[in-house]
Design an enzyme around this catalytic site. Structure first.
Site, mmCIF file in Angstrom:
data_model
loop_
_atom_site.group_PDB
_atom_site.id
_atom_site.type_symbol
_atom_site.label_atom_id
_atom_site.label_comp_id
_atom_site.label_asym_id
_atom_site.label_seq_id
_atom_site.Cartn_x
_atom_site.Cartn_y
_atom_site.Cartn_z
ATOM 1 N N LYS A 1 0.864 -1.186 0.000
ATOM 2 C CA LYS A 1 0.000 0.000 0.000
ATOM 3 C C LYS A 1 0.901 1.238 0.000
ATOM 4 C CE LYS A 1 -1.760 2.810 2.830
ATOM 5 N NZ LYS A 1 -1.635 4.020 2.009
ATOM 6 N N SER B 1 6.451 7.504 9.581
ATOM 7 C CA SER B 1 6.630 8.224 10.846
ATOM 8 C C SER B 1 6.636 7.264 12.045
ATOM 9 C CB SER B 1 5.496 9.228 11.018
ATOM 10 O OG SER B 1 4.262 8.554 11.080
ATOM 11 N N GLY C 1 4.379 3.967 12.758
ATOM 12 C CA GLY C 1 5.120 2.720 12.983
ATOM 13 C C GLY C 1 4.669 2.009 14.242
ATOM 14 N N GLU D 1 11.290 1.331 9.463
ATOM 15 C CA GLU D 1 12.256 2.392 9.103
ATOM 16 C C GLU D 1 11.520 3.704 9.354
ATOM 17 O OE1 GLU D 1 13.713 5.176 7.877
ATOM 18 O OE2 GLU D 1 13.660 4.618 5.749
ATOM 19 N N CYS E 1 14.147 10.508 4.938
ATOM 20 C CA CYS E 1 14.345 9.944 6.275
ATOM 21 C C CYS E 1 15.787 10.129 6.728
ATOM 22 C CB CYS E 1 13.934 8.484 6.310
ATOM 23 S SG CYS E 1 14.569 7.543 4.927
ATOM 24 N N GLU F 1 12.052 15.298 13.989
ATOM 25 C CA GLU F 1 12.164 15.315 12.536
ATOM 26 C C GLU F 1 11.245 16.417 11.987
ATOM 27 O OE1 GLU F 1 10.705 11.685 10.607
ATOM 28 O OE2 GLU F 1 12.561 11.629 9.472
#
Ligand code: NAD
Length: 495
Positions: A189, A243, A247, A264, A298, A397
């Site tokens: 997806k 994010s 996650g 990740e 990332c 981030e």
């Protein structure tokens, strides 16, 4: 309301580009018939639409992948043959390079050359994993007298890949390359903001010889298709890039079925510049590492740690370079494009405003092109200096073109600052001192450390993944094949 010529034209274009899911070897819409409009981040114009898949579509895709796995048409195909299919897929991606690069650039707003770079990296992934498929093998283990013991690498079964919008072509290729090489079947997806190239690649995979049901792609929102996929009991393994908050939700869903995961989850990656560094080599790399893809990477080098004696000179030169940067539409192929959507643009602007309001020193601000379309989501690159290491800007981030500079006085302090966030994805160390290169590289807690370089060459061959909040498991390189398979031990008693 009557159609103006413009809206009529837009509708025609959208209808022409009414992309479809690829499930069980067929191109299909969502069962509900619902669709999501696709807008170009450069101007906000709708130019296509994708299926708004839900739990019913996810169920169909997982069933197709399960069936394809159980028939063995893929998992019991020789590894060499699987590798050939992946290599052919790489060739087909190469044959469609221009179309895919233009589509990726338009869908994500990234400058045209970055679209080409992403296609080239995708080709390398399919080529690399095509070549690696028949080289991942188990071991023979010395054991008891009269016994022979060895291990094999077994596919998990059905792998779910949930991927983000920043590098769809590359991230799909690293997930699909490793998962398919090991004999898994796949349901992917992509992100609702950038799905078009993933759908196209799934079509090309059929052309390359992937049996129906082996490589399924369906589009939709995270809260609908994503939730249904990560919690589906028919999925054997989940791999996710995105994010940390999402996650965590995906790991919780996978845990309900006791499934393994690769995560990740981004980073707050430091570039450490010592006073003896080759600054001419370092500074262009430091700038590029934060503006590439508008900072929506990332592994973006979002912190620069500078040894005190050169702090003023380095920040002055960085500021000069930042002031010259211009954000503009993707097709002008400028320094950077727009951000992906309005939500991301607001989020980045709010983090900049919060840092300024908190008294953080703004050293430089680039520009947005005067004639950038009003419907685009532009953010000028920004450089902050003297940043508080405990501030939000230092810790979180931003996922935008925002670089935070810090001064340090010793190697010890540099390492402490580099390791001073919850993340640990990538780091760069710039120094001519060989001993220091080794010491600092060893002590920085990150999945990849570059010395006198950063993210060199895309690194298809290099294992990649994080510590701490950056996630766990490894993608890329040969090591991803281990995540995408499980060890089976077989023991013979032959007397
Ligand atoms: P996200 O992590 O929410 O989305 C990534 C993917 O997960 C998309 O395909 C999305 O549809 C799906 N998803 C969302 N919620 C889900 C759920 N509950 N269950 C299953 N799948 C779900 O990212 P976002 O909302 O687009 O961006 C938010 C922030 O995440 C950004 O500002 C950025 O900081 C970060 N981000 C990081 C990366 C990275 O590569 N590290 C990529 C994208 C975004």
């Amino acid at each position: 309301m009557l159609d103006t010529p413009d809206t009529a034209l837009l509708r025609t274009v959208a209808e022409e580009r009414a992309a479809l899911n690829v499930i069980g070897g067929k191109t299909v819409g969502a069962q509900s018939g619902a669709r999501i409009e696709v807008a170009c981040p450069s101007d906000g114009h709708v130019f296509a639409s994708i299926p708004r898949s839900d739990a019913a579509d996810v169920d169909a895709a997982v069933r197709a992948a399960r069936q394809a796995f159980e028939t063995g048409a893929w998992s019991r195909m020789t590894a060499t043959e699987r590798g050939r299919v992946l290599t052919r897929l790489g060739d087909l991606v190469a044959a469609n390079r221009d179309e895919l690069a233009a589509l990726e650039s338009r869908d994500t707003g990234k400058p045209a050359r970055q679209g080409v770079a992403d296609v080239n990296a995708a080709i390398r992934y399919y080529e690399f994993y095509g070549g690696a498929a028949d080289k991942a093998h188990g071991d023979q283990i010395p054991f008891l007298q009269g016994y022979t013991a060895f291990t094999t690498r077994e596919p998990h079964g059905v792998v779910a890949g949930i991927i983000p919008w920043n590098y769809p072509l590359q991230i799909l290729a690293r997930v699909a390359g490793a998962a398919l090489a090991m004999g898994n079947t796949l349901v992917v997806k992509p992100a609702e903001d950038a799905s078009l190239t993933s759908l196209r690649i799934a079509e090309l995979a059929l052309e390359a010889g992937c049996p129906p049901g082996v490589f399924n792609v369906l589009t939709g929102y995270g809260a609908e298709a994503g939730v249904a996929l990560s919690g589906h009991p028919g999925v054997d393994y989940v791999t996710f890039t995105g994010s940390p908050a999402t996650g965590t939700a995906i790991q919780q869903a996978a845990a309900c079925n006791n499934r393994g995961v690769t995560m990740e989850l981004g980073g707050k990656s430091p570039q450490v510049i010592f006073a003896d560094a080759d600054l001419e080599a370092a500074l262009p790399v430091v700038v590029n590492a934060i503006i590439q893809n508008g900072g929506q990477t990332c592994s973006a080098g979002s912190r620069v740690l500078i040894e005190r004696p050169v702090y003023d000179a380095v920040t002055a030169e960085l500021a000069r370079r930042f002031c010259a940067l211009v954000a503009e539409p993707h097709d002008r192929d400028g320094d950077l494009g727009p951000l992906i959507n309005a939500r991301q643009a607001h989020r980045v602007a709010a983090m900049i405003a919060e840092a300024e309001a908190g008294g953080t020193e703004l050293l430089a601000r680039g520009a947005v092109a005067d004639d950038a379309p009003a419907g685009g989501h532009y953010q000028a690159p920004v450089l902050f200096g003297g940043v508080d290491p405990l501030s939000v800007l230092a810790q979180e981030e931003v996922f935008g073109p925002v670089l935070a500079a810090f001064a340090f006085d010793s190697e010890e302090e540099a390492v402490r600052l580099a390791n001073g966030t919850q993340y640990g994805l990538v780091a760069g160390v710039w120094t001519r001192d060989g001993g220091r290169q080794h010491r600092v590289a060893k002590r920085i807690r990150a999945g990849q450390v570059y010395v006198n370089a950063y993210g060199a060459g895309g690194g298809v061959e290099l294992p990649f993944g994080g510590f701490g909040k950056s996630g766990h498991g490894r993608e890329k390189g040969f090591e991803a094949l281990m995540d995408m398979s499980a060890t089976k031990t077989i023991v013979f008693n032959h007397g």
